[in-house]
Design a protein around this motif. Sequence first.
Motif, PDB file in Angstrom:
ATOM      1  N   ARG A 121       0.861  -1.179   0.000  1.00 38.67           N
ATOM      2  CA  ARG A 121       0.000   0.000   0.000  1.00 38.67           C
ATOM      3  C   ARG A 121       0.896   1.227   0.000  1.00 38.67           C
ATOM      4  O   ARG A 121       1.927   1.232   0.674  1.00 38.67           O
ATOM      5  CB  ARG A 121      -0.910   0.011   1.224  1.00 38.67           C
ATOM      6  CG  ARG A 121      -1.968  -1.066   1.160  1.00 38.67           C
ATOM      7  CD  ARG A 121      -3.104  -0.624   0.260  1.00 38.67           C
ATOM      8  NE  ARG A 121      -3.921  -1.762  -0.172  1.00 38.67           N
ATOM      9  CZ  ARG A 121      -4.943  -1.628  -1.007  1.00 38.67           C
ATOM     10  NH1 ARG A 121      -5.247  -0.438  -1.509  1.00 38.67           N
ATOM     11  NH2 ARG A 121      -5.641  -2.662  -1.364  1.00 38.67           N
ATOM     12  N   ILE A 159     -15.510  -3.195   0.279  1.00 35.17           N
ATOM     13  CA  ILE A 159     -15.371  -3.019  -1.173  1.00 35.17           C
ATOM     14  C   ILE A 159     -14.249  -3.913  -1.714  1.00 35.17           C
ATOM     15  O   ILE A 159     -14.405  -4.576  -2.727  1.00 35.17           O
ATOM     16  CB  ILE A 159     -15.084  -1.537  -1.524  1.00 35.17           C
ATOM     17  CG1 ILE A 159     -16.150  -0.631  -0.896  1.00 35.17           C
ATOM     18  CG2 ILE A 159     -15.028  -1.345  -3.039  1.00 35.17           C
ATOM     19  CD1 ILE A 159     -15.829   0.857  -0.960  1.00 35.17           C
ATOM     20  N   ASN A 164      -7.742  -8.248  -2.209  1.00 40.71           N
ATOM     21  CA  ASN A 164      -6.757  -7.857  -1.204  1.00 40.71           C
ATOM     22  C   ASN A 164      -7.250  -6.595  -0.484  1.00 40.71           C
ATOM     23  O   ASN A 164      -6.824  -5.500  -0.801  1.00 40.71           O
ATOM     24  CB  ASN A 164      -5.429  -7.587  -1.949  1.00 40.71           C
ATOM     25  CG  ASN A 164      -4.270  -7.336  -1.012  1.00 40.71           C
ATOM     26  OD1 ASN A 164      -4.301  -7.730   0.152  1.00 40.71           O
ATOM     27  ND2 ASN A 164      -3.244  -6.660  -1.521  1.00 40.71           N
ATOM     28  N   CYS A 216     -11.233  -3.423  -3.217  1.00 39.19           N
ATOM     29  CA  CYS A 216     -10.804  -3.210  -4.605  1.00 39.19           C
ATOM     30  C   CYS A 216      -9.379  -3.713  -4.836  1.00 39.19           C
ATOM     31  O   CYS A 216      -8.974  -3.919  -5.969  1.00 39.19           O
ATOM     32  CB  CYS A 216     -10.904  -1.734  -4.976  1.00 39.19           C
ATOM     33  SG  CYS A 216      -9.591  -0.719  -4.263  1.00 39.19           S
ATOM     34  N   PHE A 271     -13.261   5.943  -2.031  1.00 39.79           N
ATOM     35  CA  PHE A 271     -14.161   5.114  -2.838  1.00 39.79           C
ATOM     36  C   PHE A 271     -15.529   4.907  -2.187  1.00 39.79           C
ATOM     37  O   PHE A 271     -16.474   4.519  -2.858  1.00 39.79           O
ATOM     38  CB  PHE A 271     -13.526   3.747  -3.140  1.00 39.79           C
ATOM     39  CG  PHE A 271     -12.352   3.852  -4.078  1.00 39.79           C
ATOM     40  CD1 PHE A 271     -12.086   5.025  -4.755  1.00 39.79           C
ATOM     41  CD2 PHE A 271     -11.509   2.767  -4.282  1.00 39.79           C
ATOM     42  CE1 PHE A 271     -11.007   5.136  -5.613  1.00 39.79           C
ATOM     43  CE2 PHE A 271     -10.424   2.869  -5.141  1.00 39.79           C
ATOM     44  CZ  PHE A 271     -10.166   4.045  -5.807  1.00 39.79           C
TER      45      PHE A 271
HETATM   46  S1  SF4 Z   1     -11.975   0.494  -1.501  1.00 39.06           S
HETATM   47 FE1  SF4 Z   1     -10.417   1.758  -0.467  1.00 39.06          FE
HETATM   48  S2  SF4 Z   1     -10.216   0.855   1.561  1.00 39.06           S
HETATM   49 FE2  SF4 Z   1     -11.232  -0.661   0.260  1.00 39.06          FE
HETATM   50  S3  SF4 Z   1      -9.627  -1.996  -0.581  1.00 39.06           S
HETATM   51 FE3  SF4 Z   1      -9.974  -0.348  -2.038  1.00 39.06          FE
HETATM   52  S4  SF4 Z   1      -8.485   1.237  -1.483  1.00 39.06           S
HETATM   53 FE4  SF4 Z   1      -8.643  -0.146   0.271  1.00 39.06          FE
END
Ligand code: SF4
Lengths: 599, 73
Positions: free
Chosen positions: A181, A292, A285, A294, A495
């Motif tokens: 990350r 979510i 992951n 993503c 997001f």
């Molecule tokens: S939506 Fe945001 S918090 Fe969720 S996995 Fe994706 S980047 Fe991470």
Amino acid sequence: MFGYAGKVLRINLTEKQIKLEDLDMNLARKYLGGRGLATKIFMDEVDPNVEPLSPENKLIVASGPLTGTTVPTGGRYMVITKAPLTGTIGCSNSGGYFGAELKSAGYDMIIFEGKADSPVYISIEDDKVEIKDASHLWGKLVSEATDELMNKYGQKARVLCIGPAGERLSKIAAIMNDYDRAAGRSGVGAVMGSKNLKAVVVKGSKKAKYADEEETKKVVSDKIKKIRENGITGEGLPTYGTAVLVNIINEHGILPVKNFQKAYSEDADKISGETMTRDILVRRNPCYRCPIACGRWVKLKDGREVGGPEYETLWAFGADCGIYDIDAIAEANFWCNEYGLDTISAGTTIAAAMELYEKGYVKDEEIEEDGYSFKFGDVEAIIGWTKKMGAREGFGDKLAEGSYRLCESYGVPELSMSVKKQELPAYDPRGVQGHGLEYATSNRGGCHVRGYMISPEILGSPEKLDRFTLEGKAEWVKVFQDLTAVIDSLGVCLFTSFALGAQDYVELMNAVSGTDYNVDTLLEAGSRIYTLERLFNIKAGIDPKEDKLPDRLLEEPIPEGPSKGHVHRLSELLPKYYEIRGWGRDGIPTEETLQKLSV
Amino acid sequence: MIKVKLFATFRNGREKEIHFEYYEGITGREIIEKLGIKEEEVAIFIVNGRDKKWDEPIEDEATVSLFPPVGGG
Ligand code: SF4
């Protein structure tokens, strides 16, 4: 005091001094937390004309009031500093688990000052905070350094660190956490490197405190429901990740190709989310408490399983470099994570070098010894140059300065597709007028996540706007920028805003923190934060005339594809934007505006 | 001839590119009906990269792109 930990850790690396301070709650009410509050504290303490890589610059790692709570996606932290790439306020944001862990160790933020005389890392185990020797970690790749610290502190520890790119002061170096990350943009990793600070490892055991636990539970489950029921956050992003955008953006004819020379490719599907899901996806992951999910986990060609590329990365190393090989891009992405490089700036800087080569500015002799070419479409090149850039070897040393300084050194800065020296992301603004205004006015230079106008102009969320018209766009950009400043300051993921609106964030914040914000006061805080950042930039000598786009995007119409014939009409949008922001025609916030927002 | 490109989950159980014979007055609504896709399942419906209304006629040789609700980055 709820939501917040109420404590600030101040670490002076020169003096090897660690101090615990109380969070100023009056400031927190005004600037929320995270991005907003840390920027305010930074501005109160640091001269805007500070040299970004000098010991006098500070680096703040900050969580928000919702970080580490049960609020979905509440794992975010922000890095605030003066950015070496742009000279603007640096403000990078990351997910994963580090931010939540910092909060559960009992801190809202860490303020780093000075410079250690040799490499160090910081270990935090609740109240026990130590500055430790990191000479054995210096020079190590991100996964190596992270592994070593996890072995020492246990698998529950969370690690934030820089890779060799940050150590070597690359202006496009990221700060990495949880392996893959990134607080990616503006070269924040170099600031860490300049302080001889390799890593921060944190372990916490404190539980978040809520103003109203019952109400929080109710509000949280209502928001999770909204996120699950929304097509984008409940279906599109979970299934395909951000990569789902490749085809969408290409079909609209705004996928920049070969350093923005074109905006459409017949081959885009080969590097799309659909292809990634079919061919290399291993699993999802997710970050901390994220419904979510993503994030992607993918298989490289050699069988290794690693964090997968985002949309921006698929584009930067893909279409922008004329490359349509998903395996190669996944590998370049992997090396960016290992060296600690911002994938957008890294990929687009290679794309700029490819155009420099194509136009005859970069000569074969200069790169002969490195063994890689700058031909658009050369798959080996993107991997080879990424490693060289991370290690600052050979021509990679020049690449590590980012595309603006690279192109400037050949006398053609206009070939850098950047704003305020930061590389533009994956949307050609000639076919999305509001989004282009957003690029030009983003407080950290070329960036899509200060006010994501793709949402209304392309995705139709929360409503569909005509992407070519100017009507109402300045107003939309302002609201999106303000709301984004709020979201970044609260400590949740941007997001969520596909499914949630301002009222939802009001409810979350009030339930957790016991505050009494309403939509107006929360958005006003966003506007206050945005204006404060603007003030920093002006004091730092960033001329409002820099609110512009590369000449190519203003003068050369898109040559082919669905957005053929369009240029960006910035000069028609900018005056209106300044006006509704309450900034003078010169782009400087008026006294009246500053008073009204009580900045 | 009209080229229809399908994306994301619309590809499940369908080809990713389908060609339809052109006739005068053919609309987006008729095309998705033939594909067994409901209007409310479609988030983005563009013809040659431009937004169109469901009942607007589509010209010959056009490319139609259809997306379900998808995401951002
Ligand atoms: S939506 Fe945001 S918090 Fe969720 S996995 Fe994706 S980047 Fe991470």
